[in-house]
Write an enzyme that holds these catalytic residues in place. Structure first.
Site, PDB file in Angstrom:
ATOM      1  CE  LYS A  39      -0.159  -0.443   5.012  1.00  0.00           C
ATOM      2  NZ  LYS A  39      -0.950  -0.902   6.155  1.00  0.00           N
ATOM      3  NE  ARG A 138      -6.036  -0.139  11.164  1.00  0.00           N
ATOM      4  CZ  ARG A 138      -4.845  -0.142  10.576  1.00  0.00           C
ATOM      5  NH1 ARG A 138      -4.124   0.954  10.514  1.00  0.00           N
ATOM      6  NH2 ARG A 138      -4.354  -1.244  10.041  1.00  0.00           N
ATOM      7  CE1 TYR A 260      12.542  31.880   5.600  1.00  0.00           C
ATOM      8  CE2 TYR A 260      12.943  29.557   5.120  1.00  0.00           C
ATOM      9  CZ  TYR A 260      12.592  30.833   4.697  1.00  0.00           C
ATOM     10  OH  TYR A 260      12.301  31.053   3.384  1.00  0.00           O
ATOM     11  CG  MET A 311       9.491  23.992   0.279  1.00  0.00           C
ATOM     12  SD  MET A 311       8.488  25.045  -0.780  1.00  0.00           S
ATOM     13  CE  MET A 311       7.392  25.787   0.398  1.00  0.00           C
TER      14      MET A 311
HETATM   15  C1  LIG Z   1      -0.125  -1.784   6.761  1.00  0.00           C
HETATM   16  C2  LIG Z   1      -0.680  -3.092   7.122  1.00  0.00           C
HETATM   17  C3  LIG Z   1       0.154  -4.215   7.148  1.00  0.00           C
HETATM   18  C4  LIG Z   1       1.641  -4.101   7.032  1.00  0.00           C
HETATM   19  O1  LIG Z   1       2.125  -3.545   8.248  1.00  0.00           O
HETATM   20  P1  LIG Z   1       3.682  -3.371   8.563  1.00  0.00           P
HETATM   21  O2  LIG Z   1       3.706  -2.953   9.984  1.00  0.00           O
HETATM   22  O3  LIG Z   1       4.172  -2.313   7.636  1.00  0.00           O
HETATM   23  O4  LIG Z   1       4.328  -4.664   8.319  1.00  0.00           O
HETATM   24  C5  LIG Z   1      -0.443  -5.451   7.339  1.00  0.00           C
HETATM   25  N1  LIG Z   1      -1.775  -5.564   7.553  1.00  0.00           N
HETATM   26  C6  LIG Z   1      -2.597  -4.489   7.576  1.00  0.00           C
HETATM   27  C7  LIG Z   1      -4.039  -4.684   7.817  1.00  0.00           C
HETATM   28  C8  LIG Z   1      -2.080  -3.224   7.373  1.00  0.00           C
HETATM   29  O5  LIG Z   1      -2.886  -2.167   7.430  1.00  0.00           O
END
Ligand SMILES: *Cc1c(COP(=O)(O)O)cnc(C)c1O
Length: 374
Positions: A39, A138, A260, A311
């Protein structure tokens, strides 16, 4: 750095051989199957390049967060290898997800109902992953819904569950009581469902031990070199190197402030190198007066970032390099063999995950098979 890299302020080098090696390391730790979370564009490293690298290394399951990410990734991965969309189909998009050749993770009664309805309208079974909430609050079906599903097989009519998954909230803290509590909840809830393969652990969960491995693990960060065992030696190979070129150097007297807000005041006659990298490149402003840089030829000397990160640039105190030749164009490491990703992130008050995903598209990005020395 090659010539094209000199046109940009910084260069991000991504070691694909290290990603493949990290995959094999994780696969060797678990008895079951190792998938990969790619992702957020493979945590900023380029899913279209990282995905095929992992497939070649043996990965047979990929996880993205959004439908859009899955659609973008699909052509880069062999058709018979599933890409799971962790967030499931947004309302009204189940058919799009199916037609894109993707597999949903179903997280809620609503998503389950949509997938069931699509299966009914097509008159065939549709594969999906079922996510349950084991205590993170979650994503996933609540314990109550899992019980309902267990008592009413019609809830899964037309759905072919491939495996059941959940996610750990505190896996990077091995002593945290939430780990055992989530494991117990996962065991209890999955026992209510039809017998299916199970998946609980991501990167850090793998290192909690075999009880957490089940049939499939889903690491992301560890593949990309983030330490899955914070506070202990990193079992993963470093993957990224971030370099920035010197724009100019200057010598300032004692008492002169830099950048800055005048956040840094020279306590001695100071030689300063201005590097062409800043928060506009995803190098956090929080690293002001805190981060470090290294001249690769003098790797034992850690050079402080002084003043505010701008920046497009930041200043480094190079006084301790003495007469070492530093001039316009000289590359410094901000992340590399002598400054880990986790260290650079900690200096900015964050974690490797966030720094990685923030490293934007502004760098000259190149892929290597093993780091070239420079
Ligand atoms: C992002 C995610 C992972 C991978 O997590 P890492 O800590 O980067 O290994 C696996 N399962 C779910 C549901 C996630 O959201």
């Amino acid at each position: 750095m090659d010539i094209a890299a000199q046109w940009a302020g910084g260069a991000l080098t991504i070691d694909l051989a290290a990603i493949a090696a990290n995959y094999r390391t994780l696969q060797s730790v678990v008895g079951g199957e190792c998938g990969a979370a790619i992702k957020a564009d493979a945590y900023g490293l380029g899913a279209l390049t990282v995905g095929p690298t992992l497939e070649k290394a043996g990965c047979r399951r990929f996880f993205v967060a959004h439908l859009s990410e899955g659609v973008a990734l699909r052509p880069a991965i062999s058709r018979d290898i599933p890409i799971f969309v962790l967030h499931g189909p947004p309302p009204g998009t189940s058919r799009d997800l199916l037609e894109a050749g993707l597999t949903p993770v179903l997280n809620s009664v609503e998503q389950l109902a949509e997938w069931r309805a699509l299966a009914a309208s097509l008159g065939r079974m549709l594969p999906a992953v079922i996510q349950i909430d084991s205590g993170m609050a979650r994503f996933g079906l609540t314990a109550e819904i899992v019980t309902t599903v267990a008592n009413d097989p019609g809830m899964l009519a037309g759905v072919k569950p491939l495996f059941v998954m959940s996610h750990l909230a505190c896996a990077d803290e091995p002593q945290h009581p939430a780990n055992a509590a989530q494991l117990a909840a996962f065991l209890r809830l999955t026992a209510l469902l039809p017998e299916l393969p199970r998946s609980l652990a991501a990167s850090s969960g793998i290192f909690l031990g075999p009880d957490w491995h089940f049939d499939i693990v889903r690491p992301g960060a560890a593949l990309y070199g983030v330490n899955p065992t914070p506070g202990r030696p990193n079992p993963m190979r470093p993957v990224v190197r971030l370099q920035a070129r010197v724009i100019q150097t200057r010598d300032i007297p004692t008492g002169q402030t830099v950048g800055y807000g005048g956040l840094f005041t020279a306590a001695r006659p100071t030689r300063v190198a201005l590097l062409g990298i800043g928060y506009g490149d995803g190098f956090h402003r929080a690293a002001s007066n805190r981060g470090r840089a290294v001249l690769p030829s003098h790797s034992e000397t850690h050079l402080p970032i002084i003043g505010r990160v701008s920046m497009d640039s930041l200043a480094v105190d190079i006084t301790d390099l003495g007469g070492s030749p530093v001039s316009a164009g000289t590359p410094f490491d901000l992340i590399g063999p002598h400054i880990s990703l986790d260290e650079a992130a900690a200096a900015a008050g964050t974690i490797g995950y966030e720094l990685l995903t923030d490293l934007g598209g502004r760098y000259h990005r190149s892929y290597t098979q093993g780091h070239a020395a420079s």
